[in-house]
Design an enzyme around this catalytic site. Structure first.
Site, PDB file in Angstrom:
ATOM      1  N   ASP A  33     -10.800   5.028 -15.771  1.00  0.00           N
ATOM      2  CA  ASP A  33     -11.590   5.432 -14.624  1.00  0.00           C
ATOM      3  C   ASP A  33     -11.071   6.690 -13.864  1.00  0.00           C
ATOM      4  O   ASP A  33      -9.630   6.630 -13.604  1.00  0.00           O
ATOM      5  CB  ASP A  33     -11.631   4.274 -13.658  1.00  0.00           C
ATOM      6  CG  ASP A  33     -12.644   4.554 -12.402  1.00  0.00           C
ATOM      7  OD1 ASP A  33     -13.595   4.233 -12.514  1.00  0.00           O
ATOM      8  OD2 ASP A  33     -11.738   4.979 -11.282  1.00  0.00           O
ATOM      9  N   TYR A  51      -9.614  12.628  -7.541  1.00  0.00           N
ATOM     10  CA  TYR A  51      -8.516  12.026  -7.892  1.00  0.00           C
ATOM     11  C   TYR A  51      -7.709  13.514  -8.511  1.00  0.00           C
ATOM     12  O   TYR A  51      -6.619  13.494  -8.578  1.00  0.00           O
ATOM     13  CB  TYR A  51      -8.470  11.180  -9.098  1.00  0.00           C
ATOM     14  CG  TYR A  51      -9.475  10.051  -8.733  1.00  0.00           C
ATOM     15  CD1 TYR A  51      -9.682   9.567  -7.587  1.00  0.00           C
ATOM     16  CD2 TYR A  51      -9.404   8.881  -9.816  1.00  0.00           C
ATOM     17  CE1 TYR A  51     -10.273   8.337  -7.300  1.00  0.00           C
ATOM     18  CE2 TYR A  51     -10.178   7.617  -9.534  1.00  0.00           C
ATOM     19  CZ  TYR A  51     -10.477   7.647  -8.196  1.00  0.00           C
ATOM     20  OH  TYR A  51     -11.418   6.469  -7.780  1.00  0.00           O
ATOM     21  N   LYS A  63     -16.453  10.447 -11.278  1.00  0.00           N
ATOM     22  CA  LYS A  63     -17.805  10.235 -10.004  1.00  0.00           C
ATOM     23  C   LYS A  63     -17.669  11.541  -9.476  1.00  0.00           C
ATOM     24  O   LYS A  63     -16.739  12.311  -9.522  1.00  0.00           O
ATOM     25  CB  LYS A  63     -16.995   9.212  -9.026  1.00  0.00           C
ATOM     26  CG  LYS A  63     -16.255   8.000  -9.782  1.00  0.00           C
ATOM     27  CD  LYS A  63     -15.514   6.989  -8.838  1.00  0.00           C
ATOM     28  CE  LYS A  63     -14.904   5.730  -9.283  1.00  0.00           C
ATOM     29  NZ  LYS A  63     -13.366   6.276  -9.749  1.00  0.00           N
ATOM     30  N   HIS A 113     -19.659   8.727  -5.776  1.00  0.00           N
ATOM     31  CA  HIS A 113     -18.492   7.873  -5.419  1.00  0.00           C
ATOM     32  C   HIS A 113     -18.755   7.140  -4.093  1.00  0.00           C
ATOM     33  O   HIS A 113     -18.148   6.134  -3.960  1.00  0.00           O
ATOM     34  CB  HIS A 113     -17.373   8.996  -5.160  1.00  0.00           C
ATOM     35  CG  HIS A 113     -16.072   8.693  -5.240  1.00  0.00           C
ATOM     36  ND1 HIS A 113     -14.985   9.408  -5.922  1.00  0.00           N
ATOM     37  CD2 HIS A 113     -15.373   7.635  -4.986  1.00  0.00           C
ATOM     38  CE1 HIS A 113     -13.750   8.637  -5.648  1.00  0.00           C
ATOM     39  NE2 HIS A 113     -14.052   7.576  -5.186  1.00  0.00           N
TER      40      HIS A 113
HETATM   41  N1  LIG Z   1     -14.327   3.857  -6.110  1.00  0.00           N
HETATM   42  C1  LIG Z   1     -13.385   4.013  -5.142  1.00  0.00           C
HETATM   43  O1  LIG Z   1     -13.682   4.442  -4.154  1.00  0.00           O
HETATM   44  C2  LIG Z   1     -12.189   3.767  -5.519  1.00  0.00           C
HETATM   45  C3  LIG Z   1     -11.331   3.603  -4.216  1.00  0.00           C
HETATM   46  C4  LIG Z   1      -9.705   3.407  -4.859  1.00  0.00           C
HETATM   47  C5  LIG Z   1      -9.363   3.270  -6.036  1.00  0.00           C
HETATM   48  N2  LIG Z   1     -10.395   3.131  -6.999  1.00  0.00           N
HETATM   49  C6  LIG Z   1     -10.123   2.759  -8.493  1.00  0.00           C
HETATM   50  O2  LIG Z   1      -9.423   1.819  -8.622  1.00  0.00           O
HETATM   51  C7  LIG Z   1      -8.279   1.973  -9.237  1.00  0.00           C
HETATM   52  C8  LIG Z   1      -7.127   0.559  -8.914  1.00  0.00           C
HETATM   53  O3  LIG Z   1      -7.397   0.433  -7.438  1.00  0.00           O
HETATM   54  P1  LIG Z   1      -6.104   0.535  -6.703  1.00  0.00           P
HETATM   55  O4  LIG Z   1      -4.970   1.368  -7.294  1.00  0.00           O
HETATM   56  O5  LIG Z   1      -6.356   0.913  -5.266  1.00  0.00           O
HETATM   57  O6  LIG Z   1      -5.277  -0.796  -6.660  1.00  0.00           O
HETATM   58  P2  LIG Z   1      -4.816  -1.906  -7.596  1.00  0.00           P
HETATM   59  O7  LIG Z   1      -4.971  -1.567  -9.079  1.00  0.00           O
HETATM   60  O8  LIG Z   1      -5.139  -3.390  -7.324  1.00  0.00           O
HETATM   61  O9  LIG Z   1      -3.253  -1.858  -7.448  1.00  0.00           O
HETATM   62  C9  LIG Z   1      -2.503  -0.739  -7.824  1.00  0.00           C
HETATM   63  C10 LIG Z   1      -0.905  -1.042  -7.416  1.00  0.00           C
HETATM   64  O10 LIG Z   1      -0.738  -2.377  -8.158  1.00  0.00           O
HETATM   65  C11 LIG Z   1       0.511  -2.138  -8.662  1.00  0.00           C
HETATM   66  N3  LIG Z   1       0.642  -2.978  -9.831  1.00  0.00           N
HETATM   67  C12 LIG Z   1      -0.464  -2.716 -10.948  1.00  0.00           C
HETATM   68  N4  LIG Z   1      -0.242  -3.816 -12.046  1.00  0.00           N
HETATM   69  C13 LIG Z   1       0.985  -4.598 -11.541  1.00  0.00           C
HETATM   70  C14 LIG Z   1       1.298  -5.735 -12.031  1.00  0.00           C
HETATM   71  N5  LIG Z   1       1.057  -6.309 -13.176  1.00  0.00           N
HETATM   72  N6  LIG Z   1       2.268  -6.368 -11.301  1.00  0.00           N
HETATM   73  C15 LIG Z   1       2.690  -6.032 -10.003  1.00  0.00           C
HETATM   74  N7  LIG Z   1       1.981  -4.921  -9.655  1.00  0.00           N
HETATM   75  C16 LIG Z   1       1.061  -4.126 -10.213  1.00  0.00           C
HETATM   76  C17 LIG Z   1       0.573  -0.753  -9.069  1.00  0.00           C
HETATM   77  O11 LIG Z   1       2.065  -0.402  -8.949  1.00  0.00           O
HETATM   78  P3  LIG Z   1       2.343   0.730 -10.301  1.00  0.00           P
HETATM   79  O12 LIG Z   1       1.665   1.715 -10.354  1.00  0.00           O
HETATM   80  O13 LIG Z   1       4.034   1.067  -9.716  1.00  0.00           O
HETATM   81  O14 LIG Z   1       2.952  -0.115 -11.629  1.00  0.00           O
HETATM   82  C18 LIG Z   1       0.113   0.022  -7.992  1.00  0.00           C
HETATM   83  O15 LIG Z   1       0.815   0.054  -6.675  1.00  0.00           O
HETATM   84  C19 LIG Z   1      -7.719   3.245  -8.728  1.00  0.00           C
HETATM   85  O16 LIG Z   1      -6.746   3.495  -9.663  1.00  0.00           O
HETATM   86  C20 LIG Z   1      -9.097   4.040  -8.936  1.00  0.00           C
HETATM   87  O17 LIG Z   1      -9.235   4.289 -10.645  1.00  0.00           O
HETATM   88  C21 LIG Z   1     -11.745   3.561  -6.588  1.00  0.00           C
END
Ligand SMILES: NC(=O)c1ccc[n+]([C@@H]2O[C@H](COP(=O)([O-])OP(=O)(O)OC[C@H]3O[C@@H](n4cnc5c(N)ncnc54)[C@H](OP(=O)(O)O)[C@@H]3O)[C@@H](O)[C@H]2O)c1
Length: 319
Positions: free
Chosen positions: A74, A79, A104, A137
């Site tokens: 994704d 980004y 997006k 988006h």
């Molecule tokens: N559509 C939208 O508007 C929108 C908005 C925001 C995000 N997104 C998408 O959604 C994705 C995920 O969202 P997000 O990054 O906000 O939240 P998330 O995946 O819930 O959280 C990411 C965080 O969790 C940590 N993490 C990952 N796996 C882990 C595990 N097994 N144990 C402990 N910690 C862990 C990561 O750290 P490390 O990287 O240090 O491992 C990072 O700090 C984004 O990357 C993006 O592609 C979309």
């Protein structure tokens, strides 16, 4: 614009290639199952989030994820890493047809013709001749142009440039309007969703229309977390991986808290997009297919919900 690659032709090629490559892959890795979307595309039921991963770091991270079994990646214009993501995808030995790339479009392309331009730009940056899933988006209702953008996405789907089309951060009212005005529902709506934000109302809307729910911030740990917590006054130190109920289920099932939360998404038929750059966590996050949660476990986790009020408000926020 010339017609894009025909979806049906690439699907039968994918089936032939899958027959050749699957046994070796299955021995080495967990390759997620796929689900059939409204307009016929096959989408993996878990994927890798890539924000905020720098463009320079993305090729190696994405290639590593694919090697570990991820098939859905994704990204987004916003980004700033589409080029790097594309490089990672193209570096992989896995046939393109077995991979699923989402990107997006940003608010400046909310318009019928502008969407065709956004597609050209995205496919150029990714260096891919088709995109599996193209999303609006944010709805940006203040600008009032998301229906025009939706018509532009429908044209891309009809022309075979994209396999599936969808939205992100759309509320039920935005989705209902798209359907009323165009007769076509999104394949996917990607929303902020995790045990603190179970989003019952939007999931019910998706179920009514056959839309697949994708979850961003699936672990509730992303960068947006701070902002949502500041807006709503929730305790910023809240980390659901440390919740006693989640820890108890993790101990009983022999899985990690992150795996329990990601399995909770799958039980709700939600496609999570956990982000990590750490190969160990990548492997951990995709290793969620050898156990399940019963209704009581799902209810325990869902009870962490704070309600939609804790989510980023897409009537006010977006780009
Ligand atoms: N559509 C939208 O508007 C929108 C908005 C925001 C995000 N997104 C998408 O959604 C994705 C995920 O969202 P997000 O990054 O906000 O939240 P998330 O995946 O819930 O959280 C990411 C965080 O969790 C940590 N993490 C990952 N796996 C882990 C595990 N097994 N144990 C402990 N910690 C862990 C990561 O750290 P490390 O990287 O240090 O491992 C990072 O700090 C984004 O990357 C993006 O592609 C979309």
């Amino acid at each position: 614009m010339e017609k894009g690659p025909r979806v049906l032709a690439s699907r039968s090629r994918a089936r032939r290639r899958a027959k050749r490559s699957s046994p070796a892959i299955q021995n080495a890795l967990t390759v997620p199952a796929t689900t059939t979307l409204l307009h016929g595309a096959q989408m993996p039921i878990i994927g890798l989030g890539t924000w905020p991963i720098a463009d320079a770091e993305a090729p190696q991270v994405v290639a590593q994820a694919i090697e570990l079994g991820y098939r859905l990646i994704d990204t987004a214009y916003a980004y700033g890493n589409e080029e790097g993501v594309g490089r990672g995808v193209r570096a992989s030995d896995v046939p393109r047809e077995e991979l699923f790339v989402t990107t997006k479009l940003n608010g400046e392309w909310h318009g019928y013709a502008a969407v065709q331009e956004a597609f050209r730009l995205a496919s150029q940056k990714l260096d891919l001749d088709y995109i599996d899933l193209f999303l609006i988006h944010w709805p940006l209702p203040g600008r009032g142009r998301y229906v025009d953008a939706w018509r532009g996405l429908i044209k891309l789907l009809e022309d075979g440039f994209v396999r599936a089309i969808g939205t992100s951060n759309f509320k039920p009212s935005h989705i209902e309007r798209l359907i009323e005005e165009t007769g076509l529902a999104p394949d996917v709506n990607q929303v902020q969703l995790n045990p603190m934000l179970t989003r019952a109302e939007i999931r019910a809307c998706h179920a009514r229309h056959g839309i697949r729910t994708q979850s961003w911030s699936p672990l509730g740990l992303g960068v947006q977390r701070e902002r949502a917590h500041t807006d709503t006054g929730l305790a910023a130190e809240r980390n659901i991986l440390k919740d006693p109920g989640v820890l108890e289920i993790a101990q009983r099932t022999g899985k990690t808290p992150a795996q329990v939360i990601l399995r909770w998404h799958l039980e709700l038929e939600v496609t999570p997009l956990p982000k990590t750059t750490d190969p160990k966590r990548m492997a951990e996050n995709i290793d969620v297919f050898d156990f399940s949660l019963d209704l009581a476990d799902v209810a325990t986790i869902s009870a962490l919900d704070h309600g939609d009020v804790a989510a980023v408000d897409s009537d006010r926020v977006g780009h």
